[in-house]
Design a protein around this motif. Sequence first.
Motif, mmCIF file in Angstrom:
data_model
loop_
_atom_site.group_PDB
_atom_site.id
_atom_site.type_symbol
_atom_site.label_atom_id
_atom_site.label_comp_id
_atom_site.label_asym_id
_atom_site.label_seq_id
_atom_site.Cartn_x
_atom_site.Cartn_y
_atom_site.Cartn_z
ATOM 1 N N SER A 1 27.424 33.793 34.076
ATOM 2 C CA SER A 1 28.571 34.672 34.183
ATOM 3 C C SER A 1 29.232 34.549 35.566
ATOM 4 C CB SER A 1 28.103 36.091 33.916
ATOM 5 O OG SER A 1 29.110 36.997 34.218
ATOM 6 N N GLN A 2 28.397 34.556 36.594
ATOM 7 C CA GLN A 2 28.941 34.459 37.947
ATOM 8 C C GLN A 2 29.583 33.094 38.197
ATOM 9 O OE1 GLN A 2 29.110 37.070 40.183
ATOM 10 N NE2 GLN A 2 28.489 38.126 38.323
ATOM 11 N N LEU A 3 28.990 32.068 37.611
ATOM 12 C CA LEU A 3 29.604 30.752 37.723
ATOM 13 C C LEU A 3 30.964 30.766 37.056
ATOM 14 C CD1 LEU A 3 26.497 28.525 37.009
ATOM 15 C CD2 LEU A 3 27.807 28.553 39.121
ATOM 16 N N GLY A 4 31.054 31.517 35.976
ATOM 17 C CA GLY A 4 32.342 31.689 35.319
ATOM 18 C C GLY A 4 33.357 32.279 36.282
ATOM 19 N N PHE A 5 32.917 33.266 37.047
ATOM 20 C CA PHE A 5 33.809 33.840 38.063
ATOM 21 C C PHE A 5 34.323 32.746 38.996
ATOM 22 C CE2 PHE A 5 34.028 38.470 38.189
ATOM 23 C CZ PHE A 5 33.097 38.824 37.218
ATOM 24 N N MET A 6 33.372 31.928 39.459
ATOM 25 C CA MET A 6 33.767 30.908 40.445
ATOM 26 C C MET A 6 34.700 29.893 39.834
ATOM 27 S SD MET A 6 30.117 30.115 42.154
ATOM 28 C CE MET A 6 28.843 31.297 41.913
ATOM 29 N N VAL A 7 34.348 29.443 38.628
ATOM 30 C CA VAL A 7 35.187 28.427 37.991
ATOM 31 C C VAL A 7 36.566 29.003 37.743
ATOM 32 C CG1 VAL A 7 35.504 27.071 35.898
ATOM 33 C CG2 VAL A 7 33.269 27.178 36.984
ATOM 34 N N ALA A 8 36.596 30.252 37.297
ATOM 35 C CA ALA A 8 37.890 30.883 37.078
ATOM 36 C C ALA A 8 38.678 30.888 38.381
ATOM 37 C CB ALA A 8 37.687 32.294 36.555
ATOM 38 N N ALA A 9 37.976 31.213 39.446
ATOM 39 C CA ALA A 9 38.662 31.292 40.735
ATOM 40 C C ALA A 9 39.240 29.936 41.133
ATOM 41 C CB ALA A 9 37.684 31.785 41.804
ATOM 42 N N VAL A 10 38.400 28.910 41.118
ATOM 43 C CA VAL A 10 38.919 27.624 41.554
ATOM 44 C C VAL A 10 39.956 27.113 40.568
ATOM 45 C CG1 VAL A 10 36.956 26.963 42.947
ATOM 46 C CG2 VAL A 10 36.973 26.403 40.521
ATOM 47 N N GLY A 11 39.806 27.511 39.311
ATOM 48 C CA GLY A 11 40.802 27.121 38.330
ATOM 49 C C GLY A 11 42.153 27.710 38.638
ATOM 50 N N MET A 12 42.141 28.918 39.109
ATOM 51 C CA MET A 12 43.414 29.560 39.419
ATOM 52 C C MET A 12 44.043 29.006 40.679
ATOM 53 S SD MET A 12 42.569 33.513 38.586
ATOM 54 C CE MET A 12 41.264 33.592 39.759
ATOM 55 N N ALA B 1 42.448 29.582 43.495
ATOM 56 C CA ALA B 1 41.888 30.417 44.565
ATOM 57 C C ALA B 1 40.610 29.756 45.054
ATOM 58 C CB ALA B 1 41.602 31.823 44.045
ATOM 59 N N PHE B 2 40.793 28.651 45.729
ATOM 60 C CA PHE B 2 39.627 27.855 46.090
ATOM 61 C C PHE B 2 38.733 28.555 47.091
ATOM 62 C CE2 PHE B 2 42.905 24.839 44.765
ATOM 63 C CZ PHE B 2 42.253 24.305 43.679
ATOM 64 N N VAL B 3 39.365 29.212 48.033
ATOM 65 C CA VAL B 3 38.554 29.890 49.048
ATOM 66 C C VAL B 3 37.734 30.981 48.394
ATOM 67 C CG1 VAL B 3 38.590 31.188 51.164
ATOM 68 C CG2 VAL B 3 40.216 29.344 50.816
ATOM 69 N N ALA B 4 38.404 31.732 47.517
ATOM 70 C CA ALA B 4 37.677 32.805 46.848
ATOM 71 C C ALA B 4 36.495 32.229 46.086
ATOM 72 C CB ALA B 4 38.618 33.542 45.895
ATOM 73 N N GLY B 5 36.742 31.121 45.395
ATOM 74 C CA GLY B 5 35.653 30.503 44.641
ATOM 75 C C GLY B 5 34.523 30.068 45.543
ATOM 76 N N MET B 6 34.858 29.400 46.622
ATOM 77 C CA MET B 6 33.824 28.953 47.552
ATOM 78 C C MET B 6 33.110 30.135 48.193
ATOM 79 S SD MET B 6 33.553 25.770 47.393
ATOM 80 C CE MET B 6 32.506 25.459 48.803
ATOM 81 N N ASP C 1 35.826 40.562 44.812
ATOM 82 C CA ASP C 1 37.092 41.226 44.963
ATOM 83 C C ASP C 1 38.215 40.254 45.274
ATOM 84 O OD1 ASP C 1 37.537 44.069 44.747
ATOM 85 O OD2 ASP C 1 38.819 43.635 46.500
ATOM 86 N N GLU C 2 37.890 39.275 46.082
ATOM 87 C CA GLU C 2 38.915 38.305 46.429
ATOM 88 C C GLU C 2 39.346 37.523 45.190
ATOM 89 O OE1 GLU C 2 38.075 36.251 50.050
ATOM 90 O OE2 GLU C 2 39.599 34.733 49.628
ATOM 91 N N ILE C 3 38.364 37.229 44.339
ATOM 92 C CA ILE C 3 38.717 36.506 43.113
ATOM 93 C C ILE C 3 39.658 37.351 42.266
ATOM 94 C CG2 ILE C 3 37.825 35.603 40.934
ATOM 95 C CD1 ILE C 3 35.286 34.860 42.417
ATOM 96 N N LEU C 4 39.276 38.615 42.066
ATOM 97 C CA LEU C 4 40.093 39.474 41.207
ATOM 98 C C LEU C 4 41.495 39.642 41.794
ATOM 99 C CD1 LEU C 4 37.401 42.115 40.262
ATOM 100 C CD2 LEU C 4 38.405 40.369 38.795
ATOM 101 N N ALA C 5 41.543 39.820 43.090
ATOM 102 C CA ALA C 5 42.852 40.003 43.729
ATOM 103 C C ALA C 5 43.709 38.759 43.557
ATOM 104 C CB ALA C 5 42.654 40.311 45.215
ATOM 105 N N ASP C 6 43.062 37.609 43.734
ATOM 106 C CA ASP C 6 43.819 36.375 43.585
ATOM 107 C C ASP C 6 44.316 36.203 42.164
ATOM 108 O OD1 ASP C 6 43.864 35.589 46.129
ATOM 109 O OD2 ASP C 6 42.136 34.252 46.026
ATOM 110 N N ALA C 7 43.490 36.615 41.210
ATOM 111 C CA ALA C 7 43.886 36.461 39.815
ATOM 112 C C ALA C 7 45.175 37.222 39.562
ATOM 113 C CB ALA C 7 42.779 36.964 38.901
ATOM 114 N N LEU C 8 45.220 38.432 40.089
ATOM 115 C CA LEU C 8 46.440 39.219 39.890
ATOM 116 C C LEU C 8 47.610 38.561 40.601
ATOM 117 C CD1 LEU C 8 45.733 43.031 40.013
ATOM 118 C CD2 LEU C 8 46.539 41.594 38.139
ATOM 119 N N LYS C 9 47.326 38.132 41.809
ATOM 120 C CA LYS C 9 48.407 37.597 42.609
ATOM 121 C C LYS C 9 48.979 36.319 42.023
ATOM 122 C CE LYS C 9 48.308 35.297 46.419
ATOM 123 N NZ LYS C 9 47.672 34.812 47.624
#
Lengths: 503, 706, 482, 106
Positions: free
Chosen positions: B336-347, B349-354, B452-460
């Motif tokens: 699940s958490q990897l999903g968060f990261m992949v979603a982040a880098v997919g969007m 939001a590379f920094v958030a993912g890293m 939080d950074e991931i979620l914020a980036d997703a919205l942004k």
Amino acid sequence: MEFLLQPLTLLTFFPLVGVLVLLFIPSDNKNALRWTALGASLVTFGISLWVLAQFNASNVDLQLVARYDWITVAGWNIQYFLGLDGLSILLVLLTAFLAPISILSTWTAVEERVKDFMLFFLLLEVGMMGVFLAQDLFLFYIFWEFTLVPMYFLIGIWGGPRRIYAAVKFFLYTMAGSILMLLAILWLGIYGQTFSVPDLIAQANVPANIQWWLFLAFAAAFAIKVPMWPLHSWLPDAHVEAPTAGSVILAGVLLKMGTYGFVRFNLPLFPEASVRAAPWIALLATIGILYGAMVSYAQKDVKKLVAYSSVSHLGFVMLGLFAMNEQGVAGAILQMINHGLSTGALFLLVGMIYEQTHTREMKVYGGLWKITPVFGSIMLIVSLSSMGLPGLNGFVGEFTILLGAFGSKSIGTNVYAILSALGVIMAAVYILYMFQKMFLGPQGEIVDEVKKHGHGIRDLNLRELVTIVPILIFIFWIGLYPKPFFDLMAPAVAHLVGMLPIP
Amino acid sequence: MLFSEATPSGFFFLAPWLVFAPVIGLLINIIFGGRFSEKVIGTVASLASGASFIVSVLLAWSLAAGGGHAVSVPFAEWMHIGSLELDWTFRVDSLSTTMMLVVSGVGTLIHIYAIGYMHEDVRFKNDLGRFRRFFVFLNLFIAAMMILVSGDSYLMLFVGWEGVGLCSFLLIGFWYEMDTLGRPSWANSNAGNKAFITNRVGDFGFLIAGFIMFWAFGSFQFDEVFEAARTVAPGIIVAITLFMLIGVAGKSAQIPLYVWLPDAMAGPTPVSALIHAATMVTAGVYLVTRSAELYMLVPQAQYIVAMTGAVTALFAATIAVGQYDIKKVLAYSTISQLGFMVAAVGMGAFVAGMFHLVTHAFFKALLFLSAGSVILGLERGHHHLAHAQHDDHGKGRKGKKDSHHEDEVFDPGDMRNMGGLRKTMPVTFWLYMIGTLALAGIFPFAGFWSKDEILADALKEGFTGVYWLLSIAAFFTAFYMGRQIWMVFFGEARHEAAAHAEESPRVMTVPLMVLAFLSVVGGALNLPGMHTLTLWLEHTIEVHAGEFVMSVAVISTLLALAAILLSWFIYGRDPLKAGQPDPLKKPLGFLFTGMENKWFVDEGYFAIVIGPFKRISQFLADVIDWRFWHDFVHDTVIAGAYNWFSNIALNRYADQQGIDAFANWLGSATKSLSATMRRVQNGFVRSYALSVLLGVVLIVGYLILK
Amino acid sequence: MNLTPQDYQVLTPYILLTVWACILLLVDLFIPKDRKGLTAMLAALGLALTLGFILSQIGIERVGFSGMVVLDGFSTFVNALLLVSGLLGIALAYGYVKRMGIERGEYYTLLLFSITGMMLMAQAADLIVIFIALELLSIPLYILAAFARPKVESEEAGMKYFLLGAFATGFVVYGTALVFGATGSTELSAIVAYASDGTPGLLLTIGAALILVGFGFKVAAVPFHMWTPDVYQGAPTAVTAFMSSGAKIAGFAALLRVFATAFPYIAADMTDVLWALAALTMIVGNFVAISQTDIKRMLAYSSIAHAGYILMAFVPYGNPDVRDVSIAAGLFYLVSYAVTNFGAWGVVIALEKNEGRGLAIADYAGLGKKYPALAAAMTVFMLSLIGLPPTIGLVGKFYLFRAVIAGGFTWLAIIGVLTSLVSAYYYLRVVVTMYMNDGEPETERETWLGLTTGATALVTVLLSFTPQVLFAWASEAVLKLF
Amino acid sequence: MIPINYYIILSAVLFTIGTLGVLTRRNALIIFMSVELMLNAANLAFVAFARAREIATGQPLFDGQIFVFFVIAVAAAEVAVGLALIVEIFKSKRSIDVDQMSSMKG
């Protein structure tokens, strides 16, 4: 004398010295026989290194040529013509390298008729060397057919229960292909007024429609030897029944004679036909890769599994050759070496365990890694090399082949490369399956079975280690630093590819 | 070339030692390990890994000192064929050093932890030779992982990529002769195979991506690829990135290839922590980040990557709710958490993912190791118990007791056997608590900031769908972690072993404390406003500082707290009794059954992929290849035809039934002749003569008629 | 007609041998029954002397007796080969007849007479002489085939050979009559002269075809082959060995002489016939050999098959571009077959015991283990018969197929190679039995037998490395023929 | 003057009769006689051809007649050997039926 001292002549025929010595050793002095054979093959290996030292890779022509008129009466123009170039040097070295290893592997496995065994083995080495070095079609054909004979005996006398069937099948099957090649050779000889391969290539004037038939005739011989799907039916029989050393040489060198034939003869002699055939060969190769992998997965007999895996692996080689770009061809040649090392090693290892358990049924094994940690670890490395793990030799070959095939202009589509890449997954499936069934999991029944009859299954002894470790060294070497190997063949490959009329 | 040509000053020349250090370590252990004690073996391995960490630090320092410009350190030629030029070249830039630090840092801690853990584990499973093997594999893993993160080309990355896959295989099937409960079984080795093969499916995608890349760009080297990518049709880049996604899905356990990761828990716990939580599985995230320039060019592909990650995040989180095994819960949590990261880098939001990758490495390693501590605690309790019983009852009832034991194998990882461990294992409890809070994303733990950074980036970035999926997933995360805490540490012991559980030794708990510390303060890496990580990574990839969005932070925190509260309501308020079914089972019905059974995905794969593959293989091998091709065509048709032709058609037929046979064959055309022949009885000499005559007639007839 | 010494010089070897045989017949009367080995020695001496004389004639070309006989390179080559065959035949028979209890002096004289017939066959330049030579070689062979009387098989073999041989001779004679009718002459050079100035005519063609039938019978070409297995099996093995080589050499020599000299103008018709005969012979011979269990019968079918291969060389005889090469290849193949064949029969003789035991292929089981040298020799012969390296059989096939392909008969060559493949199947069975089955074979150790087998094996191998000498000779022999 | 064709046809008929005799009779002696018939058919043809050509060209031509003598002589030799063989066979088998000479086959 000058004739005899040619490096390539020495390399080819030195095992005969061993044969002569063997003839004078009484058959009951088994160790003397073994040491003599080993010595002869080691000296041959030494000569091959000497040859390597004289070899100049940047020269694309034949080197260290030994060329004498042989039969020149009545319009015949047959020469004793040996030569070496980047396409063959590695295979020559592989042959010289695997021969002593195979002999070592028979040390305790072959107890009956040791003398005959060694005789046939050394004769086989002569034949194999000759095949890779001969540059005259007639001479080549002689060596080519000659390899059949000792191998036939090796399988037929020292093989398993169905050895005769396997030996005869091997013989007839291979001969079926090569006699068609004989006709094509004769046709070329008449047409070109020479049997010398470089001269024929230089003439390059065979009409396209005839090229096609000649290509097919040569391909018949080589495709059976490779073996390409669907001509592989002799292989499982031959491998399963052959003694360990036979399997090693069969997988390691004899099958390469087929793929080598394609590189040495089909591509340069019939360039137009080759280009025309490329998509079809690629199709067959791809089917072979997938089919071999799947069939191998369903095997219960470990030797059969490895045998079918050869069908798959050599499919890669064929795919690379007919990709007809530098990556593909160089990868294919390297993969020939890799397959020789990895599959040769697999057969060696299977032979080592078979010697103790006398069964090849995978289901009775299990958990051997615990009992024989060294053996298990080496088996693992070799298996991984066979399935193309990066960092080991198999990957370098398979990767370059697939890379070449993917962008090949002669094949014209990358579908085959993609499908063949699926074969990489399947390789993992069957190799891991084999490794798991034999070395992982709970302890198999064979362990107790063997224990009942003696000391139980032992780990590798020193001799076995000496046999297998050199192969391991090359497995890592080629995997991590293949540059020296590519350097040896790169100019020759580039030259060959440059000759092909790729659209 | 984007990086400076000359090797800059600093410690860059040390880059190859990232790999050499662990390789030397493992070689020492292979060659001399037979004579070493456990301690020495562990120390050698840990030192090797530590050396790697030190090199990483030196490299990072040199890089920072040099202004963060990427440096490539050529080491050797690899494959040079025609236009293909591949080298063993190490790349030191801010992205790779980040990964190096995480890998070697967490890796070293886990090495140390494993000295204690494996000592215990080996003791229970009674195989001392394995100790050495374990550390060899661990060092090998560090080496492979270092190749992965420090490679300067896609292909070198791929070498590490498959290398870590191998280590994963070896370590999952480490106890290959048994299942997780120590019974003789194929289960563990099956899990290893499953992991390797599933990963290979992903690698297939990677390879194809590589091929396309080479023929489109002519190189595998990162900078050259990125440069060339700008001039190439987007279709090709879409193909590359999507094939690469298959690789990512395999390695980072995303839908549809995540299935191997839960099974991977068969490996020893340090392995689960190191490979299957902190480092290896994040390689996919690293790959996408590394390929940022490619992904940025094709928004369609980005969207697919992001959705894959988000859906995986939610999907795995739901399964985690229905698990009973302490490590399985963490495994699904990892997916699940990897999903968060992949979603982040997919969007994008590379920094958030890293960032999340780093913090997750800390707290998930912590959680796994703590879970390992719990399991060992229970093992010790169980062991203690068994001895006590044995002593009490003496010989007379031994047989009965043994049979009782065989019937009911004790599973130290099953949360239904736990309860109340807060009292028996206090240190572990607190460590676990910190990990849980970090994972649930409670302020101010590390997970809070990164998630939080991931979620914020997703919205942004406008990925609203992704945002909601992730938020729900976050809710589930907090819920299943709460459930776990209540079930494991609170209430009453549901098994005698839990009651007798013992705390773990120092060698295990100290590394945990370090990790716990990092889990608490890890957020400082990229605090809003400071953006340390952002600034650091900026040297390598085009990034932008994530903004801190208060509303998002508040919503997610509230969700997490609500989830924990809900879990208390269900599991904490009225603790589970021994033998009692999960309280969620009744209200949720079939939904919970689905969660419990992982939505039957494994079964589905078996029915759709594995079963048919096996059957087709079997069919090809037995029916097509052997019975048809080998036996029928070759042995019956071809060989049989030889013999038949020989026996019937010519020899026996012609020689022995000569005249009649020939007469019949001649047919009506020579009726009178045949009649004469038929009248006379068969005679051999005469049938031979007939043959001669036939020849004459045929030849002369031919010559006349021609 | 005036006969000069030159006329006699043409026939000197022939006369020498005939006289020697006649004298031997008388001398033999004074040699005691248990010393018949002496007769063998004397016979061999005669052959050797003749051989020496023939070798001294190399390079001499002469026509004698008003063009009825010739002496040329071709006849010298064939005669030398025949005499060597005779020597080998005696060497094989030396111990064998003693062991089988059929040691009678006539054996050797008959052998000599048969050889004189064969030699005359090679030298004949007139159909009359050919007819006489044919009978001269055949009649002693009929007797030799039945030499093991009262053994039923041997008598039957003699009888069958005789009846069918006479039957075939009828065709030759009738064919000769037709040719004579068409051309007014029996002299080969006159026949060709007649045909050269016009269309050959049906009579000539049919006559030639009937002559072909007669020779086809002698060389055992399908469908005139059926006597072969029975006769080879029934006849004493030493006779079979000689017959299978000698009669074949003589038959092919005459066929060659007649067709190349007299009938080149009907080549268009005959090529098709020869093509069909060659193909059929290769196919039938090889396929039927597969199901044989008796080594003598198997070798008989092998002999039929090889007749087919040699016939291939005759197919392009009408094409002047390849005729020389192709016929030289045929001659070469004859040599290679003769050498190999003698060796193989030598091994058969070594294993044969009284009352026909030791002749099943199954009796060879275990030979490789017990008598490695003998088994190795047999392996060499089998390989040579298949056409595999390192034996002369391969070289022979190589030349042969090359000639056929050069003549444009690719399909015939394809049939040739495919049937070679088939042949591998049954030759290998012998090897399999020797090396891979267990058994306790017993062999006879006889000096001359051992020497013959060893020498032929050695020649079979060595000649494959230096075939050019022999091939050069064969090529020259042919060049002088035309 | 009888046309040459008549002789040739007669000779062909004789030859055919001989051939069929070989094929249809079982007695070795009669088979042998049939063979002789074939040879004599050839002899007839020889003589006829020789004579026809002599008339046509006006020059003496002995080749045909000479051949006939050779054939007769050789046939006599053949008879000697053949009869001896038949006698031998009869001694051991008490029969000269060729259909019983089939101990070897296959």
